[in-house]
Design a protein around this motif. Structure first.
Motif, PDB file in Angstrom:
ATOM      1  N   ILE A 261       0.816  -1.215   0.000  1.00  0.00           N
ATOM      2  CA  ILE A 261       0.000   0.000   0.000  1.00  0.00           C
ATOM      3  C   ILE A 261       0.851   1.267   0.000  1.00  0.00           C
ATOM      4  N   GLY A 262       2.101   1.176   0.461  1.00  0.00           N
ATOM      5  CA  GLY A 262       2.992   2.330   0.400  1.00  0.00           C
ATOM      6  C   GLY A 262       3.409   2.636  -1.022  1.00  0.00           C
ATOM      7  N   HIS A 263       3.879   1.617  -1.739  1.00  0.00           N
ATOM      8  CA  HIS A 263       4.282   1.824  -3.131  1.00  0.00           C
ATOM      9  C   HIS A 263       3.082   2.220  -3.997  1.00  0.00           C
ATOM     10  N   PHE A 264       1.926   1.614  -3.725  1.00  0.00           N
ATOM     11  CA  PHE A 264       0.730   1.917  -4.508  1.00  0.00           C
ATOM     12  C   PHE A 264       0.326   3.383  -4.322  1.00  0.00           C
ATOM     13  N   THR A 265       0.472   3.874  -3.102  1.00  0.00           N
ATOM     14  CA  THR A 265       0.198   5.289  -2.830  1.00  0.00           C
ATOM     15  C   THR A 265       1.218   6.175  -3.518  1.00  0.00           C
ATOM     16  N   ALA A 266       2.496   5.798  -3.436  1.00  0.00           N
ATOM     17  CA  ALA A 266       3.550   6.582  -4.085  1.00  0.00           C
ATOM     18  C   ALA A 266       3.311   6.674  -5.589  1.00  0.00           C
ATOM     19  N   ALA A 267       2.756   5.614  -6.175  1.00  0.00           N
ATOM     20  CA  ALA A 267       2.470   5.605  -7.611  1.00  0.00           C
ATOM     21  C   ALA A 267       1.262   6.456  -7.970  1.00  0.00           C
ATOM     22  N   GLY A 268       0.522   6.921  -6.950  1.00  0.00           N
ATOM     23  CA  GLY A 268      -0.602   7.823  -7.195  1.00  0.00           C
ATOM     24  C   GLY A 268      -1.960   7.163  -7.202  1.00  0.00           C
ATOM     25  N   TYR A 269      -2.064   5.939  -6.641  1.00  0.00           N
ATOM     26  CA  TYR A 269      -3.329   5.206  -6.699  1.00  0.00           C
ATOM     27  C   TYR A 269      -3.956   5.045  -5.314  1.00  0.00           C
ATOM     28  N   ASP A 270      -5.220   4.635  -5.329  1.00  0.00           N
ATOM     29  CA  ASP A 270      -6.039   4.517  -4.123  1.00  0.00           C
ATOM     30  C   ASP A 270      -6.017   3.081  -3.617  1.00  0.00           C
ATOM     31  N   ALA A 271      -5.272   2.829  -2.529  1.00  0.00           N
ATOM     32  CA  ALA A 271      -5.145   1.479  -1.997  1.00  0.00           C
ATOM     33  C   ALA A 271      -6.479   0.961  -1.467  1.00  0.00           C
ATOM     34  N   VAL A 272      -7.244   1.809  -0.809  1.00  0.00           N
ATOM     35  CA  VAL A 272      -8.526   1.382  -0.242  1.00  0.00           C
ATOM     36  C   VAL A 272      -9.467   0.916  -1.353  1.00  0.00           C
ATOM     37  N   GLY A 273      -9.571   1.702  -2.421  1.00  0.00           N
ATOM     38  CA  GLY A 273     -10.438   1.336  -3.532  1.00  0.00           C
ATOM     39  C   GLY A 273      -9.996   0.052  -4.206  1.00  0.00           C
ATOM     40  N   PHE A 274      -8.675  -0.130  -4.366  1.00  0.00           N
ATOM     41  CA  PHE A 274      -8.170  -1.343  -5.007  1.00  0.00           C
ATOM     42  C   PHE A 274      -8.485  -2.558  -4.158  1.00  0.00           C
ATOM     43  N   ILE A 275      -8.289  -2.445  -2.846  1.00  0.00           N
ATOM     44  CA  ILE A 275      -8.563  -3.584  -1.961  1.00  0.00           C
ATOM     45  C   ILE A 275     -10.042  -3.954  -2.007  1.00  0.00           C
ATOM     46  N   ARG A 276     -10.917  -2.941  -1.987  1.00  0.00           N
ATOM     47  CA  ARG A 276     -12.352  -3.225  -2.071  1.00  0.00           C
ATOM     48  C   ARG A 276     -12.687  -4.023  -3.335  1.00  0.00           C
ATOM     49  N   ARG A 277     -12.074  -3.629  -4.450  1.00  0.00           N
ATOM     50  CA  ARG A 277     -12.423  -4.239  -5.732  1.00  0.00           C
ATOM     51  C   ARG A 277     -11.809  -5.623  -5.916  1.00  0.00           C
ATOM     52  N   TYR A 278     -10.565  -5.800  -5.440  1.00  0.00           N
ATOM     53  CA  TYR A 278      -9.840  -7.036  -5.747  1.00  0.00           C
ATOM     54  C   TYR A 278      -9.494  -7.861  -4.508  1.00  0.00           C
ATOM     55  N   HIS A 279     -10.233  -7.689  -3.442  1.00  0.00           N
ATOM     56  CA  HIS A 279      -9.892  -8.372  -2.195  1.00  0.00           C
ATOM     57  C   HIS A 279      -9.825  -9.885  -2.349  1.00  0.00           C
ATOM     58  N   ASP A 280     -10.590 -10.438  -3.284  1.00  0.00           N
ATOM     59  CA  ASP A 280     -10.586 -11.884  -3.451  1.00  0.00           C
ATOM     60  C   ASP A 280      -9.344 -12.390  -4.181  1.00  0.00           C
ATOM     61  N   LYS A 281      -8.550 -11.483  -4.752  1.00  0.00           N
ATOM     62  CA  LYS A 281      -7.318 -11.859  -5.444  1.00  0.00           C
ATOM     63  C   LYS A 281      -6.067 -11.428  -4.677  1.00  0.00           C
ATOM     64  N   ILE A 282      -6.256 -10.742  -3.558  1.00  0.00           N
ATOM     65  CA  ILE A 282      -5.126 -10.281  -2.759  1.00  0.00           C
ATOM     66  C   ILE A 282      -4.723 -11.376  -1.775  1.00  0.00           C
TER      67      ILE A 282
END
Length: 356
Positions: A261-282
């Motif tokens: 989630i640190g690198h994902f934030t540094a890249a400019g993306y929303d970690a919370v939104g990504f986790i909500r969408r892809y939680h079954d693949k994380i």
């Protein structure tokens, strides 16, 4: 009052008596527990660089952490892999420099700075052919190849698993990083190693090209391999953008995501939104606190938890609310006093959020 490592050691020792690595003396000890409000907090052993691998189990247990993501080089060191030549190379694997010489420098870009990179140019995946090996390096390569194919080696990994179990620590993930020169025999070894260790899945800093090759092995073993994200959004080979994660997940039902989630934030993306969408693949998260990469180029900072822009609090609250089940592993990378002290601070930070 400033807490020293010695002070921490006294406190931890009082909470959890030390025990031998091989657990030859069976006795009743307090088991570590870092599951708070149904959320499993763990740690990746990379956080303890500088600490001898043979001390990892006691260190993690004394911290009160009961979930670990084990680096492959740490696992190999503990069970007695062949020693690399003093200034030479290793035969690959996480945390090891290869015989072909130092890896190419990685450039980081964001926003308009991507225009400065030639079309198709990548930073993280640049591959150079193997440099000629010295006799010592060639002997090491052969010794390592034989060692990795030995049934005795796999039995040693099973024994290592038991040592973690005896300490009350779940060995959940094997981190086996795969660079551009990795061969099929080593990819196969990574999966056999993971099965012998009894982990749920493999996490890996790698590339899209390698992930496509890995898919066949993941299918063969019916075993999940998860790409670990970084933050170079200009490199199409790096797992930095949501669409890149989507691409590698399309290669096999056994390819997932180890979201940092640190690198994902540094890249400019929303970690919370990504986790909500892809939680079954994380498969698992890496927790760290970074700032966003500057629009003009360069990298965002890696800071003490609470000082950056990464939504650690929001992510942990989401995990508590939704009870997804995958672990959130501390990855200590900022410049602090001592890895043991800093991991303890990170653990307390997460605990306070989850129990607050």
């Amino acid at each position: 009052m400033t807490l020293t490592r010695r002070d921490f050691g006294k406190i931890a020792a009082a909470a959890l008596p030390a025990f031998p690595l091989a657990a030859q003396n069976r006795r009743s000890i307090a088991k570590p527990n870092s599951r708070f409000a149904g959320v499993q907090i763990g740690v990746i052993s990379y956080s303890f660089n500088g600490i001898p691998p043979t001390e990892l189990i006691t260190t993690i247990a004394k911290l009160g952490i009961n979930e670990v993501e084990l680096m492959s080089n740490h696992a190999e060191a503990i069970v007695g892999a062949p020693a690399a030549p003093a200034r030479g190379a290793t035969a690959g694997g996480a945390g090891r420099e290869a015989a072909r010489g130092p890896a190419p420098a990685v450039a980081y870009y964001s926003g308009d700075a991507c225009a400065g990179r030639a079309a198709g140019q990548t930073a993280a995946v640049a591959v150079r052919g193997p440099a000629p090996l010295s006799p010592e390096q060639e002997k090491f390569r052969q010794d390592t190849a034989r060692w990795r194919t030995s049934a005795e080696t796999m039995n040693k990994y099973r024994e290592l698993r038991k040592q973690f179990d005896d300490a009350g620590i779940n060995l959940g993930v094997l981190c086996y990083n795969m660079n551009g020169n990795i061969g099929d025999d080593e990819i196969d070894y990574a999966f056999r190693m993971a099965q012998a260790l009894g982990v749920r899945n493999i996490s890996s800093s790698s590339t899209v090209t390698i992930a496509k090759r890995v898919a066949a092995f993941a299918d063969k073993y019916e075993f999940t391999w998860a790409g670990h994200g970084h933050d170079d959004v200009c490199d199409p080979e790096q797992f930095a953008k949501p669409e890149t994660f989507e691409k590698i997940m399309s290669f096999s039902p056994y390819i997932g995501v180890n979201l940092d989630i640190g690198h994902f934030t540094a890249a400019g993306y929303d970690a919370v939104g990504f986790i909500r969408r892809y939680h079954d693949k994380i498969t698992n998260l890496h927790l760290k606190d970074r700032t966003r990469n500057p629009q003009g180029g360069g990298r965002g900072g890696n800071l003490r938890w609470g000082d950056g822009e990464t939504p650690i609090r929001e992510v942990l609250q989401l995990l508590r609310r939704e009870q997804y089940g995958f672990p959130a592993n501390i990855e200590y990378e900022y410049q602090g006093t001592d890895p043991v002290i800093e991991v303890a601070k990170c653990l307390q930070y997460a605990k306070d959020i989850l129990l607050g």
